[in-house]
Design an enzyme around this catalytic site. Structure first.
Site, PDB file in Angstrom:
ATOM      1  CB  ILE A  64      -0.965  -0.010   1.212  1.00 52.93           C
ATOM      2  CG1 ILE A  64      -1.835   1.263   1.223  1.00 52.93           C
ATOM      3  CG2 ILE A  64      -0.251  -0.184   2.531  1.00 52.93           C
ATOM      4  CD1 ILE A  64      -2.943   1.235   2.289  1.00 52.93           C
ATOM      5  CB  SER A  65       1.323   4.004  -2.407  1.00 54.17           C
ATOM      6  OG  SER A  65       1.504   3.199  -3.545  1.00 54.17           O
ATOM      7  CD  GLN A  66       6.144   7.501   0.808  1.00 57.35           C
ATOM      8  OE1 GLN A  66       6.983   6.674   0.479  1.00 57.35           O
ATOM      9  NE2 GLN A  66       6.460   8.628   1.416  1.00 57.35           N
TER      10      GLN A  66
END
Length: 217
Positions: A64-66
């Site tokens: 999950i991207s920052q």
């Protein structure tokens, strides 16, 4: 106000402050990200890190991207209320949920059924009706739903994928990480113009590679 409510409010303020400090200034994007609880998309060992500005591992070897990268990509996409958006790489569903607050319609596709199944159920449980979750090879887009006003790719390709460029409406925008998977990647904003495509380099990023075919799950 209870301590829990106070800490939640403080955490949300810190979350939004971190987004602004990284350059996410679009008020619509900030409002959408305030409405979407990232904690709902992070489970297991990393649940207590859900509000930190860092990427986190999820199932199928994905991430999950920052939040700041989600914010900057969404800001660059410049989604309008009537837009139809394609997301390639559903992952946790977090980016799609943010887009769902900004666009008329979102199609999100992932090669891993083990990721799309829980995301589809989560959106159904929340009665989210403008996001369609598809299990498929996103590197070829969704030709049956094309053209799209906006396309966002959350995995790195060596070049902006031709099938996706072809599915972009005239005047449309695609945001895609480009580069070798083991080297520095650049986030590219592609705008489709009458005379061709305009490419703008935005910032260095690191994403999992965009793979063809379906996942083994």
């Amino acid at each position: 106000m209870s301590e829990a409510a106070t800490s939640d409010a403080e955490r949300k303020m810190q979350f939004l402050y971190a987004l602004r400090s990284k350059g996410v200034m679009d008020s619509r994007v900030l409002t959408a990200m305030e409405k979407v609880d990232r904690g709902a998309f992070v489970t297991g060992h990393f649940a207590d890190r859900a509000y930190d500005d860092m990427p986190l591992p999820i199932a199928c070897g994905q991430t999950i991207s920052q939040p700041s990268v989600v914010g900057l990509m969404t800001q660059a996409l410049n989604v309008q209320p009537r837009d139809k958006v394609l997301e390639v790489g559903t992952g946790s569903g977090y980016q799609a949920a943010v887009l769902g607050h900004l666009a008329r319609r979102v199609y999100t596709v992932d090669r891993h059924a083990a990721l799309t199944r829980p995301v589809r159920k989560m959106f159904a449980d929340w009665d989210v009706t403008n996001i369609t979750v598809v299990t498929g090879d996103g590197s070829f887009g969704l030709p049956e739903q094309a053209p799209f006003d906006r396309i966002i790719v959350t995995a790195a390709a060596e070049d902006p994928p031709g099938p996706l460029l072809a599915q972009l409406r005239m005047g449309g925008i695609m945001v895609v990480p480009v580069g070798q998977s083991d080297a520095v990647q650049s986030l590219i904003k592609v705008t489709r113009l009458e005379q061709g495509f305009d490419y703008e380099e935005l910032l260095p990023v690191r994403f999992v590679p965009l793979l063809e075919g379906l996942g083994q799950d």
